[in-house]
Design a protein around this motif. Structure first.
Motif, PDB file in Angstrom:
ATOM      1  N   ALA A 261       0.790  -1.382  -0.185  1.00 46.69           N
ATOM      2  CA  ALA A 261       0.141   0.085  -0.169  1.00 46.69           C
ATOM      3  C   ALA A 261       1.025   1.182   0.023  1.00 46.69           C
ATOM      4  CB  ALA A 261      -0.814   0.041   1.258  1.00 46.69           C
TER       5      ALA A 261
ATOM      6  N   GLU B 129      -5.684  -1.803  -1.901  1.00 45.79           N
ATOM      7  CA  GLU B 129      -4.287  -1.716  -2.522  1.00 45.79           C
ATOM      8  C   GLU B 129      -3.909  -3.062  -3.311  1.00 45.79           C
ATOM      9  OE1 GLU B 129      -2.315   0.674  -3.939  1.00 45.79           O
ATOM     10  OE2 GLU B 129      -3.864   1.935  -3.493  1.00 45.79           O
TER      11      GLU B 129
ATOM     12  N   ARG C  27      -6.148  -1.773  -7.047  1.00 48.20           N
ATOM     13  CA  ARG C  27      -5.276  -1.147  -7.534  1.00 48.20           C
ATOM     14  C   ARG C  27      -5.299  -0.844  -8.872  1.00 48.20           C
ATOM     15  NH1 ARG C  27       0.519  -2.692  -6.996  1.00 48.20           N
ATOM     16  NH2 ARG C  27      -0.510  -4.514  -6.080  1.00 48.20           N
TER      17      ARG C  27
END
Lengths: 256, 125
Positions: free
Chosen positions: A44, B65, B69
């Protein structure tokens, strides 16, 4: 309203500081790749670092359209004194507490700056600001949740985060160093100015931090780390640039 | 000699060549959350994988994520893996169907006749 030469100069100054901030924080945060506290967070945080580089590219492209050199040349061939990034973004990553607080302070400022710029009379910039709205919203969401959870993560966690807030606060205020064209930018409706940005940023981050249980230093008690916008940097920037441009410098004309 | 690593956590642990890496106990690593992604509003959520996370909010951050993503999504669910009630593999025979119930399968419908008839009609038209 017709743009005068000073309006254009002011616009370029604004774009340079935004693009440089994003390029350097993106590079810094990418230094965590492979070292993040856990796999999911590593991905992330790295992904957000990449987003920052992408956002800087969009701004360097606007500068190119305004007559500056192409993005690669601008990003990879300048030395530290020619960079307009704030000192906040150039400091080494430190430990995760420091990087996380910097991410929180920087990304809220960026979110508000882009929000203000979504109304700018310079339409290409308004389009860029709108384009990255969702991306930046995730970045601030990420920062907020980490700041909140780490405040509640026990004595060591809270202590380290509070310490990092104290260290980062003056550096963060350095982001709002006034430029040479504040009045022109405001007058032309290009940008509302650094003073307004700082106030809106304080109105956002202070209540958030307080609600998580942190103490926020008083603005008047802290010396803002000015200088970055005028090319005055800490000794940390040049080594970063040397590393960032290492491959580019081997063959600047290479076709990728 | 102390191990000096790029990773501050390793340096901080002051490991030397003799140090034994400790065992990891159940309570020392995060639980997992199952991730469900919705591609388009109105469609059902689909299971796409899982993430380690200390709580639901961070599971949501990580899931975004890890799984959304590159592709579009409009919504995410994260559910603690431990909260998913599962069947046992030893009971897999409950899903078996006997051969004489093939009439329940959709391929038993004589739909091709009607499709061919429709095609013939529209080709002639």
């Amino acid at each position: 309203m017709e743009f005068t030469e000073r309006h254009v100069e002011g616009l370029k100054e604004l774009l340079y500081k935004m693009a440089d901030d994003l390029l350097i924080i993106g590079h810094r945060n990418s230094e965590w790749t492979g070292l993040g506290p856990m796999l999911e967070e590593d991905i992330a945080f790295s992904s957000m670092a990449q987003d920052k580089i992408g956002q800087s590219l969009a701004l360097f492209e606007l500068l190119h359209e305004l007559g500056e050199s192409d993005p690669d040349t601008v990003a990879f061939t300048r030395n530290a004194p020619q960079f307009h990034c704030s000192q906040l973004v150039e400091l080494p990553i430190g430990e995760y507490d420091f990087s996380m607080v910097r991410h929180f302070f920087f990304d809220h400022a960026e979110a508000i700056r882009f929000e203000m710029l979504s109304e700018t009379v310079f339409e290409p910039l308004a389009m860029v600001a709108k384009k990255f709205k969702g991306e930046i919203k995730y970045h601030t969401m990420h920062a907020d949740i980490f700041m909140q959870k780490l405040a509640a993560g026990g004595e060591e966690s809270f202590g380290r985060m509070q310490q990092a807030i104290n260290e980062n606060f003056g550096l963060a205020l350095g982001m709002f160093e006034p430029g040479d064209f504040e009045a022109e930018l405001i007058e032309a409706g290009i940008f509302g100015g650094e003073a307004e940005l700082q106030q809106r940023w304080l109105d956002k981050v202070v209540p958030l931090l307080t609600s998580y249980g942190y103490m926020v230093p008083s603005v008047d008690a802290v010396e803002p780390a000015f200088g970055g916008r005028k090319g005055v940097h800490t000794p940390n920037l040049q080594p970063l640039l040397d590393e960032m441009t290492e491959v580019f410098s081997i063959d600047p004309g290479a076709d990728w | 000699m102390k191990i000096n690593s790029l990773d501050p956590r390793i340096s901080r642990a002051e490991l030397d060549d003799e140090s034994k890496i400790g065992e990891l106990h159940g309570s020392e690593h995060f639980q997992t959350y199952e991730v469900f992604q919705q591609i388009k509003r109105g469609t059902h959520h689909q299971h796409v994988g899982n993430v380690h996370a200390p709580n639901a909010e961070m599971a949501m951050l990580f899931a975004k994520e890890q799984y959304c993503r590159r592709g579009a999504a409009v919504n995410l669910w994260v559910v603690k893996t431990a909260d998913v009630f599962v069947t046992e593999y030893q009971d897999a025979d409950i899903f078996e169907t006997t051969e004489d119930k093939l009439y329940r399968d959709p391929n038993s419908y004589k739909v091709m006749d009607r499709i061919n008839a429709f095609k013939a009609r529209t080709n002639n038209a």
